[in-house]
Design an enzyme around this catalytic site. Structure first.
Site, PDB file in Angstrom:
ATOM      1  N   SER A  31      98.113 -27.004 -58.441  1.00  0.00           N
ATOM      2  CA  SER A  31      96.717 -27.256 -58.793  1.00  0.00           C
ATOM      3  C   SER A  31      96.458 -27.357 -60.290  1.00  0.00           C
ATOM      4  O   SER A  31      95.367 -27.783 -60.701  1.00  0.00           O
ATOM      5  CB  SER A  31      95.819 -26.164 -58.187  1.00  0.00           C
ATOM      6  OG  SER A  31      95.753 -26.293 -56.787  1.00  0.00           O
TER       7      SER A  31
ATOM      8  N   LYS B  38      95.230 -30.718 -61.450  1.00  0.00           N
ATOM      9  CA  LYS B  38      93.896 -31.235 -61.114  1.00  0.00           C
ATOM     10  C   LYS B  38      93.037 -31.619 -62.323  1.00  0.00           C
ATOM     11  O   LYS B  38      92.417 -32.691 -62.317  1.00  0.00           O
ATOM     12  CB  LYS B  38      93.157 -30.220 -60.244  1.00  0.00           C
ATOM     13  CG  LYS B  38      93.773 -30.020 -58.867  1.00  0.00           C
ATOM     14  CD  LYS B  38      93.090 -28.873 -58.118  1.00  0.00           C
ATOM     15  CE  LYS B  38      93.699 -28.631 -56.759  1.00  0.00           C
ATOM     16  NZ  LYS B  38      93.101 -27.465 -56.072  1.00  0.00           N
TER      17      LYS B  38
ATOM     18  N   TYR C 151      98.596 -37.125 -53.523  1.00  0.00           N
ATOM     19  CA  TYR C 151      98.218 -35.782 -53.969  1.00  0.00           C
ATOM     20  C   TYR C 151      99.403 -34.816 -53.893  1.00  0.00           C
ATOM     21  O   TYR C 151      99.641 -34.032 -54.819  1.00  0.00           O
ATOM     22  CB  TYR C 151      97.049 -35.275 -53.127  1.00  0.00           C
ATOM     23  CG  TYR C 151      96.647 -33.852 -53.434  1.00  0.00           C
ATOM     24  CD1 TYR C 151      96.050 -33.529 -54.649  1.00  0.00           C
ATOM     25  CD2 TYR C 151      96.870 -32.833 -52.508  1.00  0.00           C
ATOM     26  CE1 TYR C 151      95.679 -32.221 -54.933  1.00  0.00           C
ATOM     27  CE2 TYR C 151      96.496 -31.531 -52.784  1.00  0.00           C
ATOM     28  CZ  TYR C 151      95.907 -31.229 -54.002  1.00  0.00           C
ATOM     29  OH  TYR C 151      95.549 -29.934 -54.279  1.00  0.00           O
TER      30      TYR C 151
ATOM     31  N   TYR D 174      88.345 -21.141 -59.160  1.00  0.00           N
ATOM     32  CA  TYR D 174      87.810 -21.054 -57.796  1.00  0.00           C
ATOM     33  C   TYR D 174      86.732 -19.979 -57.669  1.00  0.00           C
ATOM     34  O   TYR D 174      85.841 -19.891 -58.509  1.00  0.00           O
ATOM     35  CB  TYR D 174      88.951 -20.835 -56.790  1.00  0.00           C
ATOM     36  CG  TYR D 174      90.069 -21.826 -56.932  1.00  0.00           C
ATOM     37  CD1 TYR D 174      89.815 -23.205 -56.847  1.00  0.00           C
ATOM     38  CD2 TYR D 174      91.376 -21.416 -57.156  1.00  0.00           C
ATOM     39  CE1 TYR D 174      90.846 -24.125 -56.990  1.00  0.00           C
ATOM     40  CE2 TYR D 174      92.405 -22.334 -57.287  1.00  0.00           C
ATOM     41  CZ  TYR D 174      92.131 -23.691 -57.211  1.00  0.00           C
ATOM     42  OH  TYR D 174      93.143 -24.593 -57.357  1.00  0.00           O
TER      43      TYR D 174
ATOM     44  N   VAL E 255      99.296 -22.513 -57.498  1.00  0.00           N
ATOM     45  CA  VAL E 255      99.987 -21.567 -56.620  1.00  0.00           C
ATOM     46  C   VAL E 255     101.496 -21.479 -56.864  1.00  0.00           C
ATOM     47  O   VAL E 255     102.162 -20.634 -56.266  1.00  0.00           O
ATOM     48  CB  VAL E 255      99.724 -21.885 -55.130  1.00  0.00           C
ATOM     49  CG1 VAL E 255      98.263 -21.706 -54.808  1.00  0.00           C
ATOM     50  CG2 VAL E 255     100.215 -23.276 -54.767  1.00  0.00           C
TER      51      VAL E 255
END
Length: 450
Positions: free
Chosen positions: A66, A69, A191, A243, A261
């Protein structure tokens, strides 16, 4: 050993302090990530001048997950503009986990580009053509942010492709609302590849520093995105990058950030630095336990919180030699040569972390041989915060330990009272009222008795 290693010392201290943390667990829902070494722990910092500092496993490769992103979001913004991207994905905190179904009622827009649903849409927005496929655009963009060519860990990509049913389900759900502009299978495959791009903590620090530097990679000097796009990405990172823990992170650490992660974690200090950590043991929010602890402690130690540290007036560091400032140097050949070997570093304005780091590098580079005596001129310094002073004290202490003679032009006691300076640097640092006196002292001390 050099004065600027004081920054490395700070990273090493934090690395040693948190290396023993054993809390958390690896992301075993992606089988390949469960193979990572739980003892890996690296820290890196890249300054606005492109200087790189590292500690621990900072050169160990791992996949971005992530952490990719924000940079793909930047690519979409650069390609389509904020208004068009905002038609497809929002910019509001979801208050939910990274893989939650966070779709806007009525429109089906994902909450933001940092959660999985929004990231899949953002990836799908990257222009795609036979001549210039979307993933190649993404890989090129990530490489430009890092300042070197990155690659894909095919094993991790395969592992994600086999186990990524929830992301496929998200893509089909978004498609059912009419808010996914490409085929769900193609979007999720791109992705997965994006998440499996491999980098190191040093690469991530350069990537974060590029956002902090207004879209210009401070290591390569290349403009990767516009300053407007960089600011937009940092804004979403600040509010959504962690988040459902984003608010607490911003409150306590105070830096735009993004976790992944695989154990990667980045933070950006606008106009100051890029930070990165790598450690695969994760907390319940999917953030590196050691990385979170270390970056939080570093922010507190160096006063990096955006809301605590308002911008100071611009500072300037000028490097000259005594040949430029001592036209009346003694005429004897040996004495004149000694004078020309004394470097002078002059600082002006207000000193914060960024300015102090520049001073340390100037001290390292002063003098033709980078081992000659040096004068630090602080007469034009208008102010210095406690963290800048701590860095200067640590740098001067390093110079003393390596046997390099230094003197300071400091009539206003900018470095602090002599007792404090002696305690922090381990030396009775000579202070003078002019460059000439300080340079003369250094030259005579090196020359010794004639």
């Amino acid at each position: 050993m050099s004065a600027s290693d004081a920054v490395t010392d700070a990273l090493r201290d934090l690395h040693g302090r948190f290396l023993g943390l054993r809390e958390g667990r690896r992301a075993d829902y992606i089988p390949e990530l469960a193979r990572s070494d739980p003892d890996d722990f690296g820290l890196a910092l890249v300054s606005m001048d492109g200087h790189t500092y590292r500690a621990g496993a900072a050169d160990t490769p791992f996949t971005l997950q992530s952490v990719s992103k924000p940079f793909v979001y930047a690519l979409a913004l650069a390609s389509l503009g904020l208004e068009e991207v905002s038609r497809w994905v929002g910019a509001e905190p979801s208050g939910e986990a990274f893989n939650a179904i966070s779709l806007e009622p009525g429109t089906g827009r994902p909450a933001n580009a940092m959660v999985n649903a929004g990231a899949i849409v953002t990836t799908a927005l990257v222009p795609d053509s036979r001549a210039d496929p979307a993933f190649q655009r993404i890989l090129t963009c990530l490489s430009r942010f890092a300042g070197r060519k990155l690659d894909v860990d095919e094993d991790v990509y395969g592992s994600e492709a086999v186990t990524g049913d929830r992301n496929r389900a998200l893509a089909y759900l978004i498609r059912s609302t009419g808010n996914l502009p490409v085929d769900p299978v193609a979007a999720v495959d791109t992705y997965f590849r994006q998440c499996a791009v491999r980098a190191t903590a040093v690469d991530l620090a350069a990537m974060a520093a590029t956002l902090a530097h207004g879209g210009v990679n401070p290591v390569t000097g290349e403009t990767v995105v516009s300053s407007e796009v960089a600011a937009q990405v940092l804004a979403v990172m600040a509010t959504c990058g962690m988040y459902d823990a984003s608010g607490d992170w911003l409150l306590r650490v105070g830096l735009p950030a993004k976790s992944g992660v695989s154990g990667g974690l980045i933070a950006a200090g606008p106009a100051r630095f890029g930070l990165a950590a790598y450690s695969p043991l994760l907390d319940a929010a999917g953030t590196s336990v050691r990385g979170h602890a270390a970056l939080g402690a570093l922010s507190e130690r160096l006063g990096l919180h955006l809301m605590k540290n308002p911008a100071l007036p611009g500072s300037t560091v000028t490097l000259v030699t005594t040949a430029d400032v001592l036209p009346s140097a003694p005429s004897g050949r040996r004495e004149r040569a000694l004078h020309e070997r004394v470097g002078v570093v002059a600082a002006q304005g207000a000193l914060d972390f960024t300015a102090a780091e520049r001073v340390l590098h100037a001290l390292d580079e002063s003098g033709p041989e980078r081992a000659d005596p040096v004068v630090l001129d602080l007469r034009e310094v208008t102010g210095a915060d406690s963290l800048a002073l701590a860095l200067l004290h640590a740098g001067l202490s390093r110079l003393a330990r390596e046997g390099r003679r230094a003197a300071v032009v400091d009539p206003g006691d900018r470095l602090g009272p002599p007792d404090l300076v002696r305690e922090r640097t381990g030396q009775d640092l000579p202070r003078f009222g002019s460059r000439e006196e300080a340079a003369e002292h250094c030259a005579q001390a090196v020359a010794g008795p004639v």
